[in-house]
Motif scaffolding. Structure first.
Motif, PDB file in Angstrom:
ATOM      1  N   THR A  66       0.836  -1.199   0.000  1.00 18.96           N
ATOM      2  CA  THR A  66       0.000   0.000   0.000  1.00 18.96           C
ATOM      3  C   THR A  66       0.866   1.243   0.000  1.00 18.96           C
ATOM      4  N   TYR A  67       1.972   1.183   0.742  1.00 13.17           N
ATOM      5  CA  TYR A  67       2.893   2.319   0.749  1.00 13.17           C
ATOM      6  C   TYR A  67       3.321   2.651  -0.681  1.00 13.17           C
ATOM      7  N   ASN A  68       3.673   1.613  -1.438  1.00 15.10           N
ATOM      8  CA  ASN A  68       4.100   1.839  -2.818  1.00 15.10           C
ATOM      9  C   ASN A  68       2.999   2.464  -3.663  1.00 15.10           C
ATOM     10  N   TRP A  70       0.598   4.434  -2.554  1.00 14.89           N
ATOM     11  CA  TRP A  70       0.513   5.837  -2.143  1.00 14.89           C
ATOM     12  C   TRP A  70       1.612   6.654  -2.807  1.00 14.89           C
ATOM     13  N   LEU A  71       2.831   6.104  -2.768  1.00 16.30           N
ATOM     14  CA  LEU A  71       3.955   6.861  -3.308  1.00 16.30           C
ATOM     15  C   LEU A  71       3.818   6.993  -4.826  1.00 16.30           C
ATOM     16  N   TYR A  72       3.345   5.932  -5.454  1.00 15.25           N
ATOM     17  CA  TYR A  72       3.083   6.007  -6.897  1.00 15.25           C
ATOM     18  C   TYR A  72       2.111   7.140  -7.185  1.00 15.25           C
ATOM     19  N   PHE A  73       1.008   7.127  -6.462  1.00 16.80           N
ATOM     20  CA  PHE A  73      -0.023   8.125  -6.757  1.00 16.80           C
ATOM     21  C   PHE A  73       0.480   9.534  -6.438  1.00 16.80           C
ATOM     22  N   HIS A  74       1.160   9.646  -5.303  1.00 21.92           N
ATOM     23  CA  HIS A  74       1.662  10.965  -4.908  1.00 21.92           C
ATOM     24  C   HIS A  74       2.519  11.579  -6.015  1.00 21.92           C
ATOM     25  N   GLY A  75       3.543  10.853  -6.457  1.00 20.08           N
ATOM     26  CA  GLY A  75       4.474  11.402  -7.446  1.00 20.08           C
ATOM     27  C   GLY A  75       3.815  11.611  -8.800  1.00 20.08           C
ATOM     28  N   ALA A  77       0.639  11.840  -9.688  1.00 21.60           N
ATOM     29  CA  ALA A  77      -0.443  12.818  -9.729  1.00 21.60           C
ATOM     30  C   ALA A  77       0.086  14.233  -9.535  1.00 21.60           C
ATOM     31  N   MET A  78       1.059  14.404  -8.630  1.00 23.35           N
ATOM     32  CA  MET A  78       1.589  15.752  -8.405  1.00 23.35           C
ATOM     33  C   MET A  78       2.172  16.321  -9.692  1.00 23.35           C
ATOM     34  N   ILE A  79       2.885  15.486 -10.440  1.00 20.84           N
ATOM     35  CA  ILE A  79       3.536  16.008 -11.642  1.00 20.84           C
ATOM     36  C   ILE A  79       2.581  16.031 -12.830  1.00 20.84           C
ATOM     37  N   ILE A 137       4.256   1.302  -9.220  1.00 22.23           N
ATOM     38  CA  ILE A 137       5.526   1.361  -9.927  1.00 22.23           C
ATOM     39  C   ILE A 137       6.162   2.736  -9.875  1.00 22.23           C
ATOM     40  N   MET A 138       5.717   3.582  -8.945  1.00 22.25           N
ATOM     41  CA  MET A 138       6.265   4.924  -8.840  1.00 22.25           C
ATOM     42  C   MET A 138       5.966   5.695 -10.125  1.00 22.25           C
ATOM     43  N   TRP A 139       6.251   6.979 -10.081  1.00 24.75           N
ATOM     44  CA  TRP A 139       5.861   7.753 -11.270  1.00 24.75           C
ATOM     45  C   TRP A 139       6.801   7.477 -12.429  1.00 24.75           C
ATOM     46  N   THR A 140       7.934   6.795 -12.152  1.00 22.36           N
ATOM     47  CA  THR A 140       8.902   6.532 -13.215  1.00 22.36           C
ATOM     48  C   THR A 140       8.636   5.230 -13.958  1.00 22.36           C
ATOM     49  N   HIS A 386      15.871  17.873  -2.142  1.00 20.10           N
ATOM     50  CA  HIS A 386      16.312  18.802  -3.191  1.00 20.10           C
ATOM     51  C   HIS A 386      15.221  19.053  -4.224  1.00 20.10           C
ATOM     52  N   PHE A 387      14.642  17.975  -4.772  1.00 22.09           N
ATOM     53  CA  PHE A 387      13.717  18.266  -5.870  1.00 22.09           C
ATOM     54  C   PHE A 387      12.383  18.811  -5.360  1.00 22.09           C
ATOM     55  N   HIS A 388      12.068  18.567  -4.096  1.00 18.21           N
ATOM     56  CA  HIS A 388      10.874  19.242  -3.580  1.00 18.21           C
ATOM     57  C   HIS A 388      11.113  20.749  -3.477  1.00 18.21           C
ATOM     58  N   TYR A 389      12.325  21.143  -3.048  1.00 16.17           N
ATOM     59  CA  TYR A 389      12.633  22.572  -3.018  1.00 16.17           C
ATOM     60  C   TYR A 389      12.584  23.176  -4.408  1.00 16.17           C
ATOM     61  N   MET A 391      11.474  22.127  -7.361  1.00 18.59           N
ATOM     62  CA  MET A 391      10.351  21.982  -8.286  1.00 18.59           C
ATOM     63  C   MET A 391       9.025  21.849  -7.545  1.00 18.59           C
ATOM     64  N   ALA A 392       8.931  20.849  -6.691  1.00 20.36           N
ATOM     65  CA  ALA A 392       7.632  20.541  -6.112  1.00 20.36           C
ATOM     66  C   ALA A 392       7.065  21.732  -5.353  1.00 20.36           C
ATOM     67  N   VAL A 393       7.805  22.199  -4.347  1.00 19.95           N
ATOM     68  CA  VAL A 393       7.238  23.223  -3.497  1.00 19.95           C
ATOM     69  C   VAL A 393       7.340  24.611  -4.117  1.00 19.95           C
ATOM     70  N   THR A 395       7.338  25.516  -7.204  1.00 18.12           N
ATOM     71  CA  THR A 395       6.311  25.693  -8.232  1.00 18.12           C
ATOM     72  C   THR A 395       4.917  25.754  -7.629  1.00 18.12           C
ATOM     73  N   THR A 396       4.663  24.950  -6.604  1.00 17.10           N
ATOM     74  CA  THR A 396       3.355  25.015  -5.960  1.00 17.10           C
ATOM     75  C   THR A 396       3.134  26.417  -5.389  1.00 17.10           C
ATOM     76  N   PHE A 397       4.180  27.004  -4.835  1.00 19.03           N
ATOM     77  CA  PHE A 397       4.061  28.380  -4.342  1.00 19.03           C
ATOM     78  C   PHE A 397       3.720  29.327  -5.486  1.00 19.03           C
ATOM     79  N   PRO A 447      17.651   6.019   2.550  1.00 19.19           N
ATOM     80  CA  PRO A 447      17.337   5.858   1.127  1.00 19.19           C
ATOM     81  C   PRO A 447      15.928   6.343   0.821  1.00 19.19           C
ATOM     82  N   ARG A 448      15.673   6.663  -0.442  1.00 20.57           N
ATOM     83  CA  ARG A 448      14.321   7.057  -0.821  1.00 20.57           C
ATOM     84  C   ARG A 448      13.522   5.822  -1.198  1.00 20.57           C
ATOM     85  N   ARG A 449      12.195   5.984  -1.239  1.00 20.20           N
ATOM     86  CA  ARG A 449      11.277   4.909  -1.599  1.00 20.20           C
ATOM     87  C   ARG A 449      11.355   3.704  -0.668  1.00 20.20           C
ATOM     88  N   TYR A 450      11.709   3.934   0.605  1.00 16.81           N
ATOM     89  CA  TYR A 450      11.715   2.845   1.575  1.00 16.81           C
ATOM     90  C   TYR A 450      10.501   2.979   2.469  1.00 16.81           C
TER      91      TYR A 450
END
Ligand code: HEM
Ligand SMILES: [Cu+2]
Length: 534
Positions: A66-68, A70-75, A77-79, A137-140, A386-389, A391-393, A395-397, A447-450
Motif C-alpha cells: 500500500t505504501y508503494n 501511495w507513493l506512486y499516486f503521490h508522485g 499525480a503531483m507532476i 511502480i512509482m511515477w517513473t 532537493h527536488f521538492h525545493y 520543483m515541487a514546493v 512551483t506550488t508556491f 534511502p528514498r522509496r523505503y
C-alpha cells in the motif's frame, strides 16, 4: 430520490451544462484549475499518509504494497495531474489569450477536447483506489519491476497517454494562438514573459512527449503482449527505458519551470512596479537558453547506471551548463526587484517565497550534478528534499501565488489579505521544516522509496520532525483553501484593474465577458506590458 425532481433548479442545470459544453478559454482554464487542485488534494493526502508511515520505525499504519501505491499516486499525480495541468492547462488557457489581446484560443473546440482528455486522465488515475491491483511502480515506471509486478501497469500507461494527448492538442492550439491571434500592436518584442515562457514550454512538450508516449507503450507491449524491448535475456535493453523516460522527463521539469518563472516575473513586475530587468536577456538568454539546452542533460538521472566515463563527464558538464540560462532568469528577477517600492500583497509574498525556495533547490542541485558526489547521495532522501525545493514546493508556491494574483480577474471578487498571508506563512514554515530536514536525513543515509528504516533506527527523531513539518504544510494548505472559499463567498467586489497593472489582461472587464474584449484593443507605439517608467 433526486432533489431536482422536487425543486427543479433550472438555472443551476443550465449553468452546469454551459460549463460542461463550454469552449470559452476562461472557463476551460478554470475547469483545468479545479481538476488539478483535486489532484493536488488527493496526492497531498497521500504525502501525509506516507509521512505518518515514516514518522516512526517499524510498520506504522500500513504495509509495503500500500505504501508503494501511495507513493506512486503521490508522485505521478503531483507532476502529471497537478503541476503540468495547472501551469500549461489552467494558467496558459486562462491568461495567454487575455495577455495577447485575443478573443479566444485559435481552436476553441480543440481546447475543449484537451480539457476533457485531461479530465479522463484524472479519472483513470483515480481508479487506482478502486481496482484490486493498483499500480505500484512509482511515477517513473522502471522495468523490470513494472513488468513483473502484479500491479496494474496498464493504468499508469493509459494515464500517461491521456495526459500526453491532452498536452499535445493544447500545445498546437497555444502555439498557433500566440503566433496568429495577437492584437494589433502586440509585437513579439512586447509579449509578456509569461507568454514567452509558455511558448517555450509547449515547444518542449511537442518535441518530447512522443518519446515518453513511445516508452510507456513499449512497457505496455512488454508486459501484456510479450515483446522484449526491455528484457536483456531476450536481447532487449533495460536501460533503454530509463533513457527514453528521462529524455522526456528532464525537459518536463523545464515545462514546469518555464511557466512558473513566467508567472513570477508577472507578479514581481506588477508589485514592484518596475520594468522587467533586461527583457531581451530574459527572453533569448533565459527562456531560449533553457529550451535549447534542455534536451542534452537527461543522463544525469542515470549517473549510477553503467556507462562510459566520457558520457558521464559530458553530461555532468552540460547539466552544470543549464545553470547559465536559469541564472539569467534569476538575474532578471532580482534586477526587476532592484530599487523598487515593493507592495507585499499575498501573491508577491508567494513570489518572494518562490525565489528563496528555488535558490535553496538550485544550490542543492549542484552537488547532485557532480558525478563523484552523486554516487553517494543518489536515491537518498537528500535528492527527495532537493527536488521538492527546486520543483515541487517552489512551483506550488508559484501556482498558489498566481491563483491569488488572478483571483479578482477570475471571480470578480477580492480575497482577504490577512487570510492569504496567514496561509502563506504557515505553508512557508512547514515546507522548510519538512524538506530541509529531509535533506539532512538523506545525507545521514536514509534511502528514498523505503517503507521502513529499521537499519537506520537512529534517524527516527529527525523523521518525527519531517512528519510534523508535513502536518504544518497540511494546515497551511487548508488555510489557503479556506481563504479562496471565503473570497468566493464573502469577498468584496473587485475593480477591473486592482493591481494597477499595464498588462493587457487587466484592460478588460472583471471578470472578462465572453469574447474578452469589445472591441479588440489596439496597442499604441509607446505601450509596453511593463511600462512603469522605471
Ligand atoms: C504537500 C507536501 C508534500 C510532502 C509532505 C511530500 C512528501 C514526499 C515524500 C516523503 C516523498 C518520498 C517518499 C519515499 O521516497 O519513500 C515524496 C516523493 C515525491 N514527491 Fe512529494 N511531497 C509533497 C509535495 C509534492 C509536490 C507538490 C510534488 C509536485 C511535483 C511532489 C512530487 C513528488 C515526487 C515526484 C516524488 C517521487 C516519487 C517517487 O519516488 O517516485 N511532492 N514526497
Ligand atoms: Cu534531470
Amino acid at each position: 430520490m433526486s432533489t431536482a425532481a422536487i425543486s427543479p433548479d433550472k438555472s443551476f442545470g443550465r449553468t452546469l451544462k454551459e460549463w460542461i459544453f463550454t469552449i470559452d478559454h476562461k472557463r476551460i482554464g478554470v475547469l483545468y484549475l479545479i481538476g488539478s487542485l483535486a489532484a493536488f488534494a488527493v496526492a497531498g493526502l497521500m504525502a501525509m499518509l506516507i509521512r505518518i508511515e515514516l514518522g516512526s520505525v517499524g510498520p506504522t499504519i500500513t504495509n509495503p504494497n500500500t505504501y508503494n501505491t501511495w507513493l506512486y499516486f503521490h508522485g505521478a499525480a503531483m507532476i502529471l495531474a497537478f503541476q503540468i495541468p495547472a501551469l500549461t492547462g489552467f494558467l496558459a488557457n486562462y491568461l495567454v489569450p487575455l495577455m495577447i489581446g485575443a478573443k479566444d484560443m485559435a481552436f476553441p473546440r480543440l481546447n475543449a477536447l484537451s480539457l476533457w482528455l485531461f479530465w479522463a486522465g484524472i479519472i483513470v488515475a483515480l481508479l487506482t483506489f478502486v481496482i484490486p491491483d493498483s499500480p505500484d511502480i512509482m511515477w517513473t515506471g522502471y522495468p523490470p519491476y513494472s513488468l513483473r509486478t502484479g500491479g496494474n501497469t496498464a493504468l499508469y500507461v493509459f494515464t500517461v497517454h491521456l495526459m500526453g494527448f491532452s498536452s499535445i492538442v493544447g500545445g498546437i492550439n497555444l502555439i498557433t494562438t500566440i503566433m496568429y491571434m495577437r492584437a494589433p500592436g502586440m509585437t513579439w518584442r512586447k509579449l509578456n514573459i509569461f507568454v514567452w515562457s509558455t511558448l517555450g514550454a509547449f515547444i518542449l512538450q511537442l518535441i518530447f512527449i512522443p518519446v515518453l508516449a513511445a516508452a510507456v507503450t513499449m512497457l505496455l507491449f512488454d508486459k501484456y503482449i510479450g515483446t522484449h524491448f526491455f528484457d536483456p535475456s531476450a536481447g532487449g535493453d533495460v536501460l533503454l527505458y530509463q533513457n527514453l523516460f528521462w529524455f522526456y522527463s528532464h525537459p518536463a521539469v523545464y515545462v514546469i519551470l518555464l511557466p512558473t518563472m513566467g508567472m513570477i516575473f508577472e507578479i514581481t513586475a506588477t508589485f514592484a512596479k518596475n520594468r522587467v530587468f533586461n527583457y531581451k536577456m530574459v527572453v533569448y538568454g533565459g527562456i531560449g537558453g533553457v529550451v535549447l539546452l534542455s534536451g542534452e542533460v537527461w543522463i544525469h538521472h542515470l549517473f549510477t547506471s553503467g556507462m562510459p566515463d566520457w558520457i558521464r563527464m559530458g553530461m555532468m558538464v552540460s547539466t552544470l551548463m543549464i545553470s547559465i540560462p536559469v541564472g539569467l532568469l534569476m538575474i532578471g528577477l532580482i534586477g526587476t526587484l532592484y530599487r523598487a517600492a515593493i507592495e507585499y500583497t499575498t501573491p508577491m509574498l508567494y513570489a518572494v517565497g518562490f525565489i528563496f525556495l528555488f535558490l535553496i533547490g538550485g544550490l542543492t542541485g549542484i552537488p547532485n550534478a557532480m558525478t563523484a558526489i552523486d554516487l553517494a547521495i543518489h536515491d537518498t532522501h537528500f535528492v527527495v528534499g532537493h527536488f521538492h525545493y527546486v520543483m515541487a514546493v517552489s512551483t506550488t508556491f508559484a501556482i498558489f501565488g498566481s491563483v491569488y494574483y488572478l483571483f479578482p480577474k477570475m471571480t470578480g471578487k477580492m480575497y482577504n489579505e490577512t487570510l492569504g498571508k496567514l496561509g502563506f506563512l504557515i505553508s512557508f514554515i512547514g515546507v522548510n521544516i519538512t524538506f530541509f530536514t529531509m535533506m539532512v536525513v538523506g545525507i545521514k543515509g536514509m534511502p528514498r522509496r523505503y517503507f521502513d528504516y529499521q537499519q537506520f533506527a537512529h534517524l527516527e527523531g529527525l523523521h518525527h520532525i519531517v512528519t510534523i513539518g508535513a502536518f504544518i504544510i497540511g494546515i497551511g494548505a487548508a488555510v489557503v483553501l479556506i481563504s479562496w472559499i471565503h473570497g468566493l463567498v464573502a469577498g468584496r467586489k473587485a475593480v477591473d484593474n486592482p493591481w494597477s497593472s499595464k498588462s493587457v489582461e487587466w484592460m478588460t472587464k472583471t471578470p472578462p465577458p465572453p469574447g474578452n474584449f469589445h472591441p479588440i484593443p489596439r496597442l499604441s507605439e509607446d505601450w509596453h506590458p511593463y511600462g512603469y517608467g522605471n
